[in-house]
Design a protein around this motif. Structure first.
Motif, PDB file in Angstrom:
ATOM      1  N   PRO A  48      -8.028   4.322   2.007  1.00  0.00           N
ATOM      2  CA  PRO A  48      -8.876   5.385   1.445  1.00  0.00           C
ATOM      3  C   PRO A  48      -8.104   6.348   0.527  1.00  0.00           C
ATOM      4  CG  PRO A  48      -9.354   5.108   3.769  1.00  0.00           C
ATOM      5  CD  PRO A  48      -8.135   4.273   3.469  1.00  0.00           C
ATOM      6  N   LEU A  49      -6.855   6.633   0.869  1.00  0.00           N
ATOM      7  CA  LEU A  49      -6.042   7.513   0.021  1.00  0.00           C
ATOM      8  C   LEU A  49      -5.763   6.866  -1.334  1.00  0.00           C
ATOM      9  CD1 LEU A  49      -3.457   8.743   2.674  1.00  0.00           C
ATOM     10  CD2 LEU A  49      -5.275  10.091   1.623  1.00  0.00           C
ATOM     11  N   ILE A  50      -5.442   5.593  -1.310  1.00  0.00           N
ATOM     12  CA  ILE A  50      -5.162   4.870  -2.553  1.00  0.00           C
ATOM     13  C   ILE A  50      -6.416   4.784  -3.413  1.00  0.00           C
ATOM     14  CG2 ILE A  50      -4.570   2.590  -3.482  1.00  0.00           C
ATOM     15  CD1 ILE A  50      -2.669   2.381  -0.973  1.00  0.00           C
TER      16      ILE A  50
ATOM     17  N   SER B 221      -2.233   8.889 -12.388  1.00  0.00           N
ATOM     18  CA  SER B 221      -1.234   8.013 -13.006  1.00  0.00           C
ATOM     19  C   SER B 221      -0.092   7.750 -12.040  1.00  0.00           C
ATOM     20  CB  SER B 221      -0.658   8.672 -14.260  1.00  0.00           C
ATOM     21  OG  SER B 221      -1.652   8.864 -15.213  1.00  0.00           O
ATOM     22  N   PHE B 222       0.619   6.656 -12.291  1.00  0.00           N
ATOM     23  CA  PHE B 222       1.832   6.390 -11.532  1.00  0.00           C
ATOM     24  C   PHE B 222       2.908   7.376 -11.969  1.00  0.00           C
ATOM     25  CE2 PHE B 222       1.051   1.548 -10.815  1.00  0.00           C
ATOM     26  CZ  PHE B 222       0.297   1.822  -9.695  1.00  0.00           C
TER      27      PHE B 222
ATOM     28  N   ASP C  60       2.590  10.414  -3.709  1.00  0.00           N
ATOM     29  CA  ASP C  60       2.121  10.825  -2.387  1.00  0.00           C
ATOM     30  C   ASP C  60       3.120  10.302  -1.357  1.00  0.00           C
ATOM     31  OD1 ASP C  60       0.682  11.319  -0.031  1.00  0.00           O
ATOM     32  OD2 ASP C  60      -1.231  10.871  -1.008  1.00  0.00           O
ATOM     33  N   ASN C  61       3.740  11.198  -0.614  1.00  0.00           N
ATOM     34  CA  ASN C  61       4.807  10.802   0.306  1.00  0.00           C
ATOM     35  C   ASN C  61       4.340  10.575   1.737  1.00  0.00           C
ATOM     36  OD1 ASN C  61       6.826  10.826  -1.639  1.00  0.00           O
ATOM     37  ND2 ASN C  61       7.028  13.038  -1.475  1.00  0.00           N
ATOM     38  N   MET C  62       3.106  10.211   1.918  1.00  0.00           N
ATOM     39  CA  MET C  62       2.598   9.948   3.262  1.00  0.00           C
ATOM     40  C   MET C  62       3.304   8.724   3.835  1.00  0.00           C
ATOM     41  SD  MET C  62      -1.268   9.302   4.436  1.00  0.00           S
ATOM     42  CE  MET C  62      -1.703   9.307   6.137  1.00  0.00           C
ATOM     43  N   ASN C  63       3.819   8.844   5.035  1.00  0.00           N
ATOM     44  CA  ASN C  63       4.556   7.748   5.658  1.00  0.00           C
ATOM     45  C   ASN C  63       3.728   7.140   6.788  1.00  0.00           C
ATOM     46  OD1 ASN C  63       6.584   5.964   6.147  1.00  0.00           O
ATOM     47  ND2 ASN C  63       7.898   7.397   7.235  1.00  0.00           N
ATOM     48  N   ASN C  64       2.583   6.617   6.435  1.00  0.00           N
ATOM     49  CA  ASN C  64       1.679   6.033   7.418  1.00  0.00           C
ATOM     50  C   ASN C  64       1.797   4.517   7.361  1.00  0.00           C
ATOM     51  OD1 ASN C  64      -0.708   5.210   8.893  1.00  0.00           O
ATOM     52  ND2 ASN C  64      -1.404   7.314   8.622  1.00  0.00           N
TER      53      ASN C  64
ATOM     54  N   LEU D 287       0.838  -1.201   0.000  1.00  0.00           N
ATOM     55  CA  LEU D 287       0.000   0.000   0.000  1.00  0.00           C
ATOM     56  C   LEU D 287       0.875   1.255   0.000  1.00  0.00           C
ATOM     57  CD1 LEU D 287      -2.673  -1.184   2.585  1.00  0.00           C
ATOM     58  CD2 LEU D 287      -2.976  -0.996   0.109  1.00  0.00           C
ATOM     59  N   GLN D 288       1.959   1.216   0.763  1.00  0.00           N
ATOM     60  CA  GLN D 288       2.885   2.349   0.784  1.00  0.00           C
ATOM     61  C   GLN D 288       3.544   2.529  -0.580  1.00  0.00           C
ATOM     62  OE1 GLN D 288       5.189   1.007   4.172  1.00  0.00           O
ATOM     63  NE2 GLN D 288       4.317   2.613   5.464  1.00  0.00           N
ATOM     64  N   TRP D 289       3.852   1.418  -1.254  1.00  0.00           N
ATOM     65  CA  TRP D 289       4.431   1.506  -2.597  1.00  0.00           C
ATOM     66  C   TRP D 289       3.453   2.192  -3.541  1.00  0.00           C
ATOM     67  CZ3 TRP D 289       3.549   0.442  -7.636  1.00  0.00           C
ATOM     68  CH2 TRP D 289       4.636   0.507  -8.507  1.00  0.00           C
ATOM     69  N   LEU D 290       2.183   1.819  -3.455  1.00  0.00           N
ATOM     70  CA  LEU D 290       1.178   2.436  -4.326  1.00  0.00           C
ATOM     71  C   LEU D 290       1.103   3.946  -4.090  1.00  0.00           C
ATOM     72  CD1 LEU D 290      -1.668  -0.234  -4.188  1.00  0.00           C
ATOM     73  CD2 LEU D 290      -0.278   0.371  -6.180  1.00  0.00           C
ATOM     74  N   LEU D 291       1.114   4.354  -2.836  1.00  0.00           N
ATOM     75  CA  LEU D 291       1.083   5.794  -2.550  1.00  0.00           C
ATOM     76  C   LEU D 291       2.321   6.482  -3.110  1.00  0.00           C
ATOM     77  CD1 LEU D 291      -0.407   6.294   1.014  1.00  0.00           C
ATOM     78  CD2 LEU D 291      -1.330   7.028  -1.169  1.00  0.00           C
ATOM     79  N   TRP D 292       3.481   5.843  -2.941  1.00  0.00           N
ATOM     80  CA  TRP D 292       4.719   6.401  -3.503  1.00  0.00           C
ATOM     81  C   TRP D 292       4.595   6.507  -5.024  1.00  0.00           C
ATOM     82  CZ3 TRP D 292       7.848   3.747  -6.965  1.00  0.00           C
ATOM     83  CH2 TRP D 292       9.007   4.424  -7.351  1.00  0.00           C
ATOM     84  N   ALA D 293       4.043   5.474  -5.653  1.00  0.00           N
ATOM     85  CA  ALA D 293       3.892   5.465  -7.111  1.00  0.00           C
ATOM     86  C   ALA D 293       2.973   6.592  -7.584  1.00  0.00           C
ATOM     87  CB  ALA D 293       3.360   4.114  -7.581  1.00  0.00           C
TER      88      ALA D 293
END
Length: 100
Positions: free
Chosen positions: A75-77, A86-87, A63-67, A54-60
Motif C-alpha cells: 500500500p505504501l508503494i 520520483s525515485f 522512504d526508510n520504512m524497514n518493514n 518492495l523494500q528497494w522501491l520504498l528506499w528509491a
C-alpha cells in the motif's frame, strides 16, 4: 462489471510480470506507475515482487520504512506510485531498477 472488463483488457495486452519492467529506473518507474492504476494492482504486486524488491522501491522513493511484510509495503508503494513520487537521485544513479 468494471473489474471483469479490466481483466479482459489484461488478457489482451502484454502480461504483467517483472521481466516486462525496463531496467532503466526512470522507465521502470513509469511502467510501475501505469500498473499502479489498475484495480488489481495490490494483488499483482503481491504476486510478482519479493519483499526485498518492495523494500528497494520504498528506499528509491526515499522512504526508510524497514518493514518485512508485503501487506504493509505494497500500500505504501502504490501510494507513492499513484502520487507520482520520483525515485531518489541515488536510486536513479544505480542505473538499474532493484540494483543493490
Amino acid at each position: 462489471m468494471r473489474n471483469d472488463t479490466q481483466n479482459l483488457k489484461l488478457k489482451n495486452t502484454t502480461p504483467i510480470k517483472k521481466s516486462n519492467i525496463p531496467k532503466d529506473p526512470i522507465l521502470g518507474l513509469t511502467q510501475l506507475q501505469i500498473w499502479a492504476q489498475l484495480d488489481i494492482a495490490e494483488e499483482l504486486f503481491s504476486k510478482i515482487f519479493l519483499v526485498n524488491e518492495l523494500q528497494w522501491l520504498l528506499w528509491a522513493f526515499g522512504d526508510n520504512m524497514n518493514n518485512k511484510r508485503k501487506k504493509n509495503l505494497i500500500p505504501l508503494i502504490l501510494e507513492h506510485l499513484k502520487k507520482g513520487t520520483s525515485f531518489s537521485e541515488e536510486a536513479i544513479l544505480k542505473g538499474q531498477i532493484f540494483a543493490v
